[in-house]
Design a protein around this motif. Structure first.
Motif, PDB file in Angstrom:
ATOM      1  N   ILE A   1       0.845  -1.200   0.000  1.00 54.41           N
ATOM      2  CA  ILE A   1       0.000   0.000   0.000  1.00 54.41           C
ATOM      3  C   ILE A   1       0.874   1.242   0.000  1.00 54.41           C
ATOM      4  O   ILE A   1       2.079   1.174   0.244  1.00 54.41           O
ATOM      5  CB  ILE A   1      -0.923   0.038   1.237  1.00 54.41           C
ATOM      6  N   GLY A   2       0.249   2.379  -0.255  1.00 56.00           N
ATOM      7  CA  GLY A   2       0.968   3.634  -0.201  1.00 56.00           C
ATOM      8  C   GLY A   2       0.996   4.213   1.197  1.00 56.00           C
ATOM      9  O   GLY A   2       0.231   3.808   2.078  1.00 56.00           O
ATOM     10  N   VAL A   3       1.863   5.164   1.390  1.00 58.07           N
ATOM     11  CA  VAL A   3       2.025   5.778   2.706  1.00 58.07           C
ATOM     12  C   VAL A   3       0.728   6.446   3.166  1.00 58.07           C
ATOM     13  O   VAL A   3       0.496   6.604   4.376  1.00 58.07           O
ATOM     14  CB  VAL A   3       3.192   6.789   2.673  1.00 58.07           C
ATOM     15  N   GLU A   4      -0.136   6.811   2.224  1.00 53.97           N
ATOM     16  CA  GLU A   4      -1.392   7.484   2.564  1.00 53.97           C
ATOM     17  C   GLU A   4      -2.287   6.615   3.446  1.00 53.97           C
ATOM     18  O   GLU A   4      -3.181   7.125   4.120  1.00 53.97           O
ATOM     19  CB  GLU A   4      -2.153   7.851   1.284  1.00 53.97           C
ATOM     20  N   ASN A   5      -2.067   5.300   3.424  1.00 53.85           N
ATOM     21  CA  ASN A   5      -2.933   4.367   4.153  1.00 53.85           C
ATOM     22  C   ASN A   5      -2.296   3.791   5.411  1.00 53.85           C
ATOM     23  O   ASN A   5      -2.911   2.970   6.089  1.00 53.85           O
ATOM     24  CB  ASN A   5      -3.324   3.207   3.234  1.00 53.85           C
TER      25      ASN A   5
ATOM     26  N   LEU B   1       4.392  -9.887  -3.020  1.00 52.37           N
ATOM     27  CA  LEU B   1       3.922  -8.675  -2.355  1.00 52.37           C
ATOM     28  C   LEU B   1       4.395  -7.437  -3.106  1.00 52.37           C
ATOM     29  O   LEU B   1       3.664  -6.448  -3.232  1.00 52.37           O
ATOM     30  CB  LEU B   1       4.394  -8.629  -0.903  1.00 52.37           C
ATOM     31  N   GLU B   2       5.609  -7.491  -3.614  1.00 51.97           N
ATOM     32  CA  GLU B   2       6.153  -6.347  -4.349  1.00 51.97           C
ATOM     33  C   GLU B   2       5.420  -6.141  -5.668  1.00 51.97           C
ATOM     34  O   GLU B   2       5.254  -5.002  -6.129  1.00 51.97           O
ATOM     35  CB  GLU B   2       7.651  -6.549  -4.537  1.00 51.97           C
ATOM     36  N   HIS B   3       4.953  -7.229  -6.283  1.00 52.38           N
ATOM     37  CA  HIS B   3       4.127  -7.087  -7.482  1.00 52.38           C
ATOM     38  C   HIS B   3       2.768  -6.475  -7.136  1.00 52.38           C
ATOM     39  O   HIS B   3       2.197  -5.707  -7.931  1.00 52.38           O
ATOM     40  CB  HIS B   3       3.941  -8.449  -8.155  1.00 52.38           C
ATOM     41  N   MET B   4       2.247  -6.807  -5.941  1.00 50.76           N
ATOM     42  CA  MET B   4       1.013  -6.162  -5.491  1.00 50.76           C
ATOM     43  C   MET B   4       1.210  -4.657  -5.356  1.00 50.76           C
ATOM     44  O   MET B   4       0.294  -3.864  -5.644  1.00 50.76           O
ATOM     45  CB  MET B   4       0.565  -6.740  -4.143  1.00 50.76           C
ATOM     46  N   THR B   5       2.380  -4.253  -4.926  1.00 48.81           N
ATOM     47  CA  THR B   5       2.684  -2.827  -4.807  1.00 48.81           C
ATOM     48  C   THR B   5       2.604  -2.142  -6.155  1.00 48.81           C
ATOM     49  O   THR B   5       2.020  -1.058  -6.290  1.00 48.81           O
ATOM     50  CB  THR B   5       4.095  -2.625  -4.226  1.00 48.81           C
ATOM     51  N   LEU B   6       3.200  -2.764  -7.160  1.00 48.95           N
ATOM     52  CA  LEU B   6       3.168  -2.192  -8.505  1.00 48.95           C
ATOM     53  C   LEU B   6       1.730  -2.076  -9.014  1.00 48.95           C
ATOM     54  O   LEU B   6       1.357  -1.076  -9.638  1.00 48.95           O
ATOM     55  CB  LEU B   6       4.003  -3.049  -9.453  1.00 48.95           C
ATOM     56  N   LEU B   7       0.915  -3.099  -8.730  1.00 50.21           N
ATOM     57  CA  LEU B   7      -0.484  -3.050  -9.149  1.00 50.21           C
ATOM     58  C   LEU B   7      -1.230  -1.960  -8.383  1.00 50.21           C
ATOM     59  O   LEU B   7      -2.042  -1.234  -8.972  1.00 50.21           O
ATOM     60  CB  LEU B   7      -1.145  -4.408  -8.919  1.00 50.21           C
ATOM     61  N   TRP B   8      -0.945  -1.826  -7.077  1.00 52.54           N
ATOM     62  CA  TRP B   8      -1.601  -0.784  -6.289  1.00 52.54           C
ATOM     63  C   TRP B   8      -1.283   0.598  -6.868  1.00 52.54           C
ATOM     64  O   TRP B   8      -2.179   1.445  -7.021  1.00 52.54           O
ATOM     65  CB  TRP B   8      -1.173  -0.841  -4.825  1.00 52.54           C
ATOM     66  N   ILE B   9      -0.039   0.845  -7.193  1.00 51.85           N
ATOM     67  CA  ILE B   9       0.356   2.143  -7.749  1.00 51.85           C
ATOM     68  C   ILE B   9      -0.378   2.388  -9.066  1.00 51.85           C
ATOM     69  O   ILE B   9      -0.878   3.490  -9.333  1.00 51.85           O
ATOM     70  CB  ILE B   9       1.877   2.210  -7.958  1.00 51.85           C
ATOM     71  N   THR B  10      -0.466   1.344  -9.906  1.00 48.41           N
ATOM     72  CA  THR B  10      -1.138   1.467 -11.196  1.00 48.41           C
ATOM     73  C   THR B  10      -2.617   1.790 -11.016  1.00 48.41           C
ATOM     74  O   THR B  10      -3.172   2.651 -11.707  1.00 48.41           O
ATOM     75  CB  THR B  10      -0.987   0.167 -12.004  1.00 48.41           C
TER      76      THR B  10
END
Length: 237
Positions: free
Chosen positions: A151-155, A207-216
């Protein structure tokens, strides 16, 4: 929690006794996580190479209760250590901490991300291995658990999402020590996260691929927004 306690049963409940947390890398992510931990009664120490640095001063201005110590002193006092440096500095930070991290639960919040011209964001290690594998290799005696990485820092400060009933935002974690993951779950669940064990440290790549998807999703054409997060929904019947 040090290695000598790893054999004890760890109960996960809605409350946890206050712990001492060291933060390696007191930037935006580290300060945000520290604010959540302080709000729940934990002691948080910025374990800094330069306690008089600008980033430490800024964090102290935002969080007066934040304590400051050298890297060795902060880690020595801590039950948990959060690694919140940029990924490019993560291995060096763990290496520099040396034996102070032996037997410590090291919560890796970093993500290897790079920008590829013409393609956009990509995995920083070319999806060959997870970043947490490199963090673990930097100190095989540390108990590495990856968290806060999808997730992003916003959350990160407040996982409260009204209007979704009993559903809580998902916090997948990975690591090779089952006991360390239980301890991290016991620390994070009372903050409001639905913590899920996603396997060994080698699964950090997923998990790191989930990060890329979250950013997208959050910043891309879908326009989901940066306050969106993951949730685990399970049919029970």
């Amino acid at each position: 929690i040090n290695a000598e306690y790893m054999g004890e049963e760890i109960r996960i409940s809605s409350e946890i006794m206050p712990k001492t947390i060291a933060i390696l890398g007191i930037g935006n992510v580290g300060t945000t996580i520290a604010s959540s931990l302080l709000a729940h009664g934990h002691t948080v120490i910025a374990a800094a190479r330069d306690p008089s640095s600008k980033s430490v001063a800024e964090a102290k201005a935002k969080l007066p209760a934040l304590q400051v110590a050298s890297v060795a002193e902060g880690i020595r006092a801590a039950d948990f250590v959060f690694l919140t440096t940029p990924f490019e500095q993560a291995v060096a930070a763990v290496t520099a901490a040396g034996s102070a991290l032996d037997g410590k639960i090291l919560i890796d919040c970093t993500n290897p991300i790079k920008f590829v011209p013409g393609k956009g964001l990509a995995h920083g290690l070319d999806s060959v291995q997870g970043g947490s594998e490199l963090v673990q290799a930097a100190n095989p005696r540390a108990l590495v658990v990856k968290a806060y990485s999808t997730i992003g820092v916003e959350n990160m400060a407040d996982p409260n999402y009204p209007g979704y009933g009993a559903a809580k935002p998902l916090m997948p974690i990975v690591g090779d020590s089952a006991e360390a993951k239980q301890a991290v779950t016991a620390l994070l669940a009372p903050l409001g996260w639905d913590v899920a064990d996603a396997g060994p440290v080698s699964s950090s790549l997923h998990l790191e691929h989930m990060t890329l998807l979250w950013i997208t999703l959050a910043r891309g054409p879908a326009g989901v927004g940066t306050h969106a997060t993951w949730a685990l929904l399970n049919k029970t019947s």
